[in-house]
Scaffold this motif. Sequence first.
Motif, PDB file in Angstrom:
ATOM      1  N   TYR A 122      61.729  74.240  60.929  1.00 18.36           N
ATOM      2  CA  TYR A 122      62.702  75.472  61.205  1.00 18.36           C
ATOM      3  C   TYR A 122      62.247  76.708  60.844  1.00 18.36           C
ATOM      4  CZ  TYR A 122      66.996  78.142  59.899  1.00 18.36           C
ATOM      5  OH  TYR A 122      67.953  79.116  59.798  1.00 18.36           O
ATOM      6  N   VAL A 123      61.403  76.852  59.732  1.00 20.18           N
ATOM      7  CA  VAL A 123      61.032  78.322  59.490  1.00 20.18           C
ATOM      8  C   VAL A 123      60.121  78.641  60.678  1.00 20.18           C
ATOM      9  CG1 VAL A 123      59.305  79.611  57.869  1.00 20.18           C
ATOM     10  CG2 VAL A 123      61.153  77.992  56.951  1.00 20.18           C
ATOM     11  N   ARG A 124      59.331  77.782  61.144  1.00 19.01           N
ATOM     12  CA  ARG A 124      58.184  78.013  62.116  1.00 19.01           C
ATOM     13  C   ARG A 124      59.079  78.465  63.322  1.00 19.01           C
ATOM     14  NH1 ARG A 124      53.721  73.858  64.946  1.00 19.01           N
ATOM     15  NH2 ARG A 124      53.085  75.716  66.469  1.00 19.01           N
ATOM     16  N   GLY A 125      60.270  77.745  63.634  1.00 21.19           N
ATOM     17  CA  GLY A 125      60.959  78.042  64.984  1.00 21.19           C
ATOM     18  C   GLY A 125      61.516  79.675  64.485  1.00 21.19           C
ATOM     19  N   ARG A 126      61.942  79.839  63.418  1.00 19.21           N
ATOM     20  CA  ARG A 126      62.525  81.064  63.172  1.00 19.21           C
ATOM     21  C   ARG A 126      61.581  82.321  63.305  1.00 19.21           C
ATOM     22  NH1 ARG A 126      68.391  81.877  62.004  1.00 19.21           N
ATOM     23  NH2 ARG A 126      67.404  83.773  61.238  1.00 19.21           N
ATOM     24  N   GLU A 148      58.938  82.082  65.211  1.00 20.47           N
ATOM     25  CA  GLU A 148      58.741  82.407  66.613  1.00 20.47           C
ATOM     26  C   GLU A 148      59.857  83.050  67.328  1.00 20.47           C
ATOM     27  OE1 GLU A 148      58.036  78.520  68.136  1.00 20.47           O
ATOM     28  OE2 GLU A 148      55.914  78.227  67.371  1.00 20.47           O
ATOM     29  N   ASP A 149      61.118  82.689  67.089  1.00 16.88           N
ATOM     30  CA  ASP A 149      62.019  83.424  67.533  1.00 16.88           C
ATOM     31  C   ASP A 149      62.199  84.887  67.130  1.00 16.88           C
ATOM     32  OD1 ASP A 149      63.073  81.085  68.687  1.00 16.88           O
ATOM     33  OD2 ASP A 149      64.591  80.790  67.210  1.00 16.88           O
ATOM     34  N   TYR A 150      61.777  85.278  65.985  1.00 12.15           N
ATOM     35  CA  TYR A 150      61.521  86.753  65.600  1.00 12.15           C
ATOM     36  C   TYR A 150      60.589  87.543  66.148  1.00 12.15           C
ATOM     37  CZ  TYR A 150      60.516  90.480  62.353  1.00 12.15           C
ATOM     38  OH  TYR A 150      60.296  91.657  62.005  1.00 12.15           O
ATOM     39  N   GLU A 151      59.423  86.662  66.418  1.00  9.77           N
ATOM     40  CA  GLU A 151      58.150  87.297  67.202  1.00  9.77           C
ATOM     41  C   GLU A 151      58.443  87.641  68.437  1.00  9.77           C
ATOM     42  OE1 GLU A 151      54.979  84.762  66.262  1.00  9.77           O
ATOM     43  OE2 GLU A 151      54.551  85.764  64.300  1.00  9.77           O
ATOM     44  N   ASN A 152      59.071  86.571  69.065  1.00 13.51           N
ATOM     45  CA  ASN A 152      59.542  86.874  70.561  1.00 13.51           C
ATOM     46  C   ASN A 152      60.633  87.860  70.644  1.00 13.51           C
ATOM     47  OD1 ASN A 152      58.169  84.731  71.311  1.00 13.51           O
ATOM     48  ND2 ASN A 152      59.724  83.132  71.099  1.00 13.51           N
ATOM     49  N   LYS A 153      61.682  88.132  69.662  1.00 14.40           N
ATOM     50  CA  LYS A 153      62.604  89.089  69.778  1.00 14.40           C
ATOM     51  C   LYS A 153      61.884  90.573  69.712  1.00 14.40           C
ATOM     52  CE  LYS A 153      66.745  90.905  67.606  1.00 14.40           C
ATOM     53  NZ  LYS A 153      67.778  90.576  66.456  1.00 14.40           N
ATOM     54  N   GLU A 154      60.784  90.703  68.751  1.00 16.02           N
ATOM     55  CA  GLU A 154      60.141  91.788  68.345  1.00 16.02           C
ATOM     56  C   GLU A 154      59.349  92.066  69.704  1.00 16.02           C
ATOM     57  OE1 GLU A 154      59.719  93.835  65.631  1.00 16.02           O
ATOM     58  OE2 GLU A 154      61.481  92.904  65.328  1.00 16.02           O
TER      59      GLU A 154
END
Length: 276
Positions: free
Chosen positions: A39-43, A45-51
Amino acid sequence: MIYIVLVCSYSLGETDRFDSFGSILATICFMAFFVLMFYVRGRREDYENKEELERQKKNQENLQSYTDKIVSLYNEVRGFRHDFAGMVTSLSLSIDSGDLEEIKAIHRDVLETANSHLGAEKFTIFELNNIGDNALRSVLMDKAIKAEEYGLNLTLDIKDYIGRLPIQMLDLVRMTNIIFDNALEGAYDSYSKEVVISVIDLPNRYVIVVKNSRKRGELRYEDVYEIGYSTKGRHRGLGLPTVKKIIDNYENILLDTEITKDFFTQVISIEKEGIF
């Protein structure tokens, strides 16, 4: 919490009566741990993609503004080229007639004025063409546009071609964003409103010099890097401590700060060893 439950399950496992229950509890904890990690890894990756999407959007906006600025300056230079032909003709006629006073007047009122105009700070934006590092060029482009909005006198001095800097892109963007923003804010509060950014390619290192005029008043080196300290008021002052924390992770980067009565200068020295 998982650790506490595991300790409890181990204690229960030592008791015959709760042996199986302890094993089941431990298994559940391990499964919960792995689920949490995914879950943390997915979050992340989502944060990095958003950035990354935000950065690309910002880059596109900056690129459009930069293009508009270049076109405007090109049209200005193009108009000057047309006027320059008239200047040369007038000067030639004065030389042919031997009118020394007219020659002096043309030199003083026309040529010197034109030279001063072409050397204005606004034309230094062309220096960005020498930045080969996309991350650094994007940040500089953004700050050049912001400086114009603030009404600051920004001078870019980038005579050498600057390639890929040996620092992680995210760290470079965070570090330069903070330092450049501080320079713009400091200059905005000053009387002369001057900012000079130089990027120099030396044989074994890159050097970034950021110098800005500042408001008169006491400013100590120790205070600048103290968490929570800011000349802008409370709940600020996290910028330069963050920069120092980033730099502490690199053995090839040094930061030097110079504070004078009228100017605040930051010098970032990046050794070329370990370029990746």
